[in-house]
Design a protein around this motif. Structure first.
Motif, PDB file in Angstrom:
ATOM      1  N   VAL A 102      -5.245 -14.719 -28.932  1.00  0.00           N
ATOM      2  CA  VAL A 102      -4.503 -14.078 -27.843  1.00  0.00           C
ATOM      3  C   VAL A 102      -3.930 -12.745 -28.320  1.00  0.00           C
ATOM      4  O   VAL A 102      -3.969 -11.732 -27.601  1.00  0.00           O
ATOM      5  N   ALA A 103      -3.400 -12.730 -29.543  1.00  0.00           N
ATOM      6  CA  ALA A 103      -2.843 -11.491 -30.105  1.00  0.00           C
ATOM      7  C   ALA A 103      -3.918 -10.415 -30.238  1.00  0.00           C
ATOM      8  O   ALA A 103      -3.652  -9.222 -30.032  1.00  0.00           O
ATOM      9  N   GLU A 104      -5.151 -10.820 -30.567  1.00  0.00           N
ATOM     10  CA  GLU A 104      -6.257  -9.861 -30.674  1.00  0.00           C
ATOM     11  C   GLU A 104      -6.619  -9.268 -29.321  1.00  0.00           C
ATOM     12  O   GLU A 104      -6.973  -8.084 -29.215  1.00  0.00           O
ATOM     13  N   LYS A 105      -6.534 -10.104 -28.275  1.00  0.00           N
ATOM     14  CA  LYS A 105      -6.932  -9.661 -26.948  1.00  0.00           C
ATOM     15  C   LYS A 105      -5.844  -8.854 -26.245  1.00  0.00           C
ATOM     16  O   LYS A 105      -6.145  -7.992 -25.408  1.00  0.00           O
ATOM     17  N   ALA A 106      -4.582  -9.157 -26.543  1.00  0.00           N
ATOM     18  CA  ALA A 106      -3.475  -8.513 -25.838  1.00  0.00           C
ATOM     19  C   ALA A 106      -3.350  -7.051 -26.264  1.00  0.00           C
ATOM     20  O   ALA A 106      -3.195  -6.745 -27.447  1.00  0.00           O
ATOM     21  N   LYS A 107      -3.412  -6.160 -25.296  1.00  0.00           N
ATOM     22  CA  LYS A 107      -3.302  -4.732 -25.575  1.00  0.00           C
ATOM     23  C   LYS A 107      -1.844  -4.387 -25.887  1.00  0.00           C
ATOM     24  O   LYS A 107      -0.943  -4.760 -25.127  1.00  0.00           O
ATOM     25  N   PRO A 108      -1.575  -3.686 -26.993  1.00  0.00           N
ATOM     26  CA  PRO A 108      -0.186  -3.329 -27.332  1.00  0.00           C
ATOM     27  C   PRO A 108       0.446  -2.460 -26.245  1.00  0.00           C
ATOM     28  O   PRO A 108      -0.238  -1.681 -25.568  1.00  0.00           O
ATOM     29  N   VAL A 109       1.754  -2.612 -26.073  1.00  0.00           N
ATOM     30  CA  VAL A 109       2.487  -1.821 -25.082  1.00  0.00           C
ATOM     31  C   VAL A 109       2.856  -0.478 -25.706  1.00  0.00           C
ATOM     32  O   VAL A 109       3.550  -0.427 -26.728  1.00  0.00           O
ATOM     33  N   SER A 110       2.390   0.587 -25.090  1.00  0.00           N
ATOM     34  CA  SER A 110       2.653   1.925 -25.617  1.00  0.00           C
ATOM     35  C   SER A 110       3.872   2.545 -24.929  1.00  0.00           C
ATOM     36  O   SER A 110       4.359   2.047 -23.897  1.00  0.00           O
ATOM     37  N   ASP A 111       4.343   3.653 -25.493  1.00  0.00           N
ATOM     38  CA  ASP A 111       5.464   4.379 -24.877  1.00  0.00           C
ATOM     39  C   ASP A 111       5.073   4.890 -23.495  1.00  0.00           C
ATOM     40  O   ASP A 111       5.903   4.917 -22.576  1.00  0.00           O
ATOM     41  N   ALA A 112       3.803   5.262 -23.348  1.00  0.00           N
ATOM     42  CA  ALA A 112       3.320   5.740 -22.044  1.00  0.00           C
ATOM     43  C   ALA A 112       3.348   4.617 -21.010  1.00  0.00           C
ATOM     44  O   ALA A 112       3.665   4.853 -19.831  1.00  0.00           O
ATOM     45  N   ASP A 113       3.040   3.403 -21.442  1.00  0.00           N
ATOM     46  CA  ASP A 113       3.094   2.249 -20.534  1.00  0.00           C
ATOM     47  C   ASP A 113       4.527   2.017 -20.058  1.00  0.00           C
ATOM     48  O   ASP A 113       4.767   1.745 -18.876  1.00  0.00           O
ATOM     49  N   ILE A 114       5.455   2.107 -20.978  1.00  0.00           N
ATOM     50  CA  ILE A 114       6.871   1.892 -20.652  1.00  0.00           C
ATOM     51  C   ILE A 114       7.358   2.974 -19.692  1.00  0.00           C
ATOM     52  O   ILE A 114       8.028   2.681 -18.696  1.00  0.00           O
ATOM     53  N   GLN A 115       6.998   4.223 -19.983  1.00  0.00           N
ATOM     54  CA  GLN A 115       7.397   5.338 -19.118  1.00  0.00           C
ATOM     55  C   GLN A 115       6.809   5.180 -17.720  1.00  0.00           C
ATOM     56  O   GLN A 115       7.502   5.376 -16.710  1.00  0.00           O
ATOM     57  N   GLY A 142       4.849  -6.885 -22.477  1.00  0.00           N
ATOM     58  CA  GLY A 142       4.210  -7.657 -23.543  1.00  0.00           C
ATOM     59  C   GLY A 142       3.924  -9.081 -23.118  1.00  0.00           C
ATOM     60  O   GLY A 142       2.836  -9.617 -23.386  1.00  0.00           O
ATOM     61  N   GLY A 143       4.886  -9.714 -22.443  1.00  0.00           N
ATOM     62  CA  GLY A 143       4.669 -11.077 -21.952  1.00  0.00           C
ATOM     63  C   GLY A 143       3.581 -11.134 -20.908  1.00  0.00           C
ATOM     64  O   GLY A 143       2.762 -12.071 -20.882  1.00  0.00           O
ATOM     65  N   GLN A 144       3.541 -10.126 -20.053  1.00  0.00           N
ATOM     66  CA  GLN A 144       2.511 -10.057 -19.010  1.00  0.00           C
ATOM     67  C   GLN A 144       1.116  -9.945 -19.625  1.00  0.00           C
ATOM     68  O   GLN A 144       0.178 -10.631 -19.204  1.00  0.00           O
ATOM     69  N   ARG A 145       0.994  -9.094 -20.633  1.00  0.00           N
ATOM     70  CA  ARG A 145      -0.311  -8.906 -21.268  1.00  0.00           C
ATOM     71  C   ARG A 145      -0.719 -10.123 -22.101  1.00  0.00           C
ATOM     72  O   ARG A 145      -1.909 -10.438 -22.203  1.00  0.00           O
ATOM     73  N   ALA A 149      -4.113 -12.153 -21.583  1.00  0.00           N
ATOM     74  CA  ALA A 149      -5.024 -12.402 -22.709  1.00  0.00           C
ATOM     75  C   ALA A 149      -5.315 -13.889 -22.851  1.00  0.00           C
ATOM     76  O   ALA A 149      -6.452 -14.294 -23.131  1.00  0.00           O
ATOM     77  N   ARG A 150      -4.292 -14.723 -22.656  1.00  0.00           N
ATOM     78  CA  ARG A 150      -4.492 -16.177 -22.748  1.00  0.00           C
ATOM     79  C   ARG A 150      -5.411 -16.664 -21.630  1.00  0.00           C
ATOM     80  O   ARG A 150      -6.276 -17.508 -21.846  1.00  0.00           O
ATOM     81  N   ASN A 151      -5.225 -16.115 -20.436  1.00  0.00           N
ATOM     82  CA  ASN A 151      -6.098 -16.497 -19.316  1.00  0.00           C
ATOM     83  C   ASN A 151      -7.543 -16.086 -19.580  1.00  0.00           C
ATOM     84  O   ASN A 151      -8.476 -16.820 -19.233  1.00  0.00           O
ATOM     85  N   ALA A 152      -7.727 -14.916 -20.184  1.00  0.00           N
ATOM     86  CA  ALA A 152      -9.078 -14.457 -20.512  1.00  0.00           C
ATOM     87  C   ALA A 152      -9.709 -15.359 -21.569  1.00  0.00           C
ATOM     88  O   ALA A 152     -10.893 -15.714 -21.489  1.00  0.00           O
ATOM     89  N   LEU A 153      -8.917 -15.750 -22.562  1.00  0.00           N
ATOM     90  CA  LEU A 153      -9.413 -16.652 -23.606  1.00  0.00           C
ATOM     91  C   LEU A 153      -9.770 -18.011 -23.018  1.00  0.00           C
ATOM     92  O   LEU A 153     -10.799 -18.605 -23.365  1.00  0.00           O
TER      93      LEU A 153
END
Length: 200
Positions: A102-115, A142-145, A149-153
């Motif tokens: 799940v950690a591999e699939k989850a896209k990290p949250v960037s500053d641009a995402d937060i903005q 982060g929780g949303q992603r 990711a878990r649903n995709a797995l």
């Protein structure tokens, strides 16, 4: 005196489990004749299955909770069976394997995402500046992603295991009166959509 002590020891050993020095096999409990029965009415059994059927027909909230719990349990069993060998090979638990994937699939949250989230939801921020909301937004995204990711797995695991779901979702029987406002397919429609509205 010695003879009496030895005799008492033999009797005690016999009372505690038969012949001294022999392993006792565990006693298996006999199957109860009341298994699956909740009550008797005039000596006729009322089964727990009967009660469940009645309760789940009248309590849709409970029926939905039970369905959701069973579906979640099925999903967990799917993951356990699909990744059991990998977990055994790596000498870790299935949960650890799943967490890593799940950690591999989850896209990290960037500053641009937060903005971007802050800009799109300023009305919900209560006038707080971005700097104050950054931590909460990052945790939420982060929780949303992680969920995505878990649903995709899980979807991949279902495909790999050729899962065929037969678990029925709860359904409510809706009784329509002759004078109820109805639009569409009429009495023989396969699907009934009920709208609850408050007219003021």
């Amino acid at each position: 005196m010695n003879y009496r002590i030895q005799l008492l020891f033999v009797v005690s050993a016999s009372l505690l489990g038969g012949t001294y020095g022999r392993a006792e096999e565990p006693v298996k409990p006999a199957a109860s004749k009341d298994a699956g029965v909740a009550a008797y009415i005039d000596e006729k059994p009322v089964t727990t299955a009967e009660l469940d059927e009645k309760v789940l027909k009248t309590n849709m909230k409970l029926a939905q909770q039970l369905y959701d719990a069973r579906k979640a349990a099925v999903d967990q069993v799917i993951l356990e069976r699909v990744y059991a060998k990998e977990a055994a090979d790596k000498k870790v638990t299935v949960d650890e394997v799943v967490k890593a994937k799940v950690a591999e699939k989850a896209k990290p949250v960037s500053d641009a995402d937060i903005q971007g989230y802050y800009n799109a939801n300023q009305a919900r921020m209560g006038g707080k500046p971005l700097e104050q909301m950054t931590g909460q937004i990052k945790q939420f995204l982060g929780g949303q992603r992680e969920t995505e990711a878990r649903n995709a797995l899980l979807a991949e695991a279902r495909a790999a295991a050729k899962v065929r779901m037969v678990l029925d979702a709860p359904r409510a029987e809706i009784a329509l009166a002759p004078n109820d406002p109805v639009k569409g397919g009429g009495a023989n429609a396969k699907v009934t959509v009920v709208e609850f509205a408050d007219f003021q």
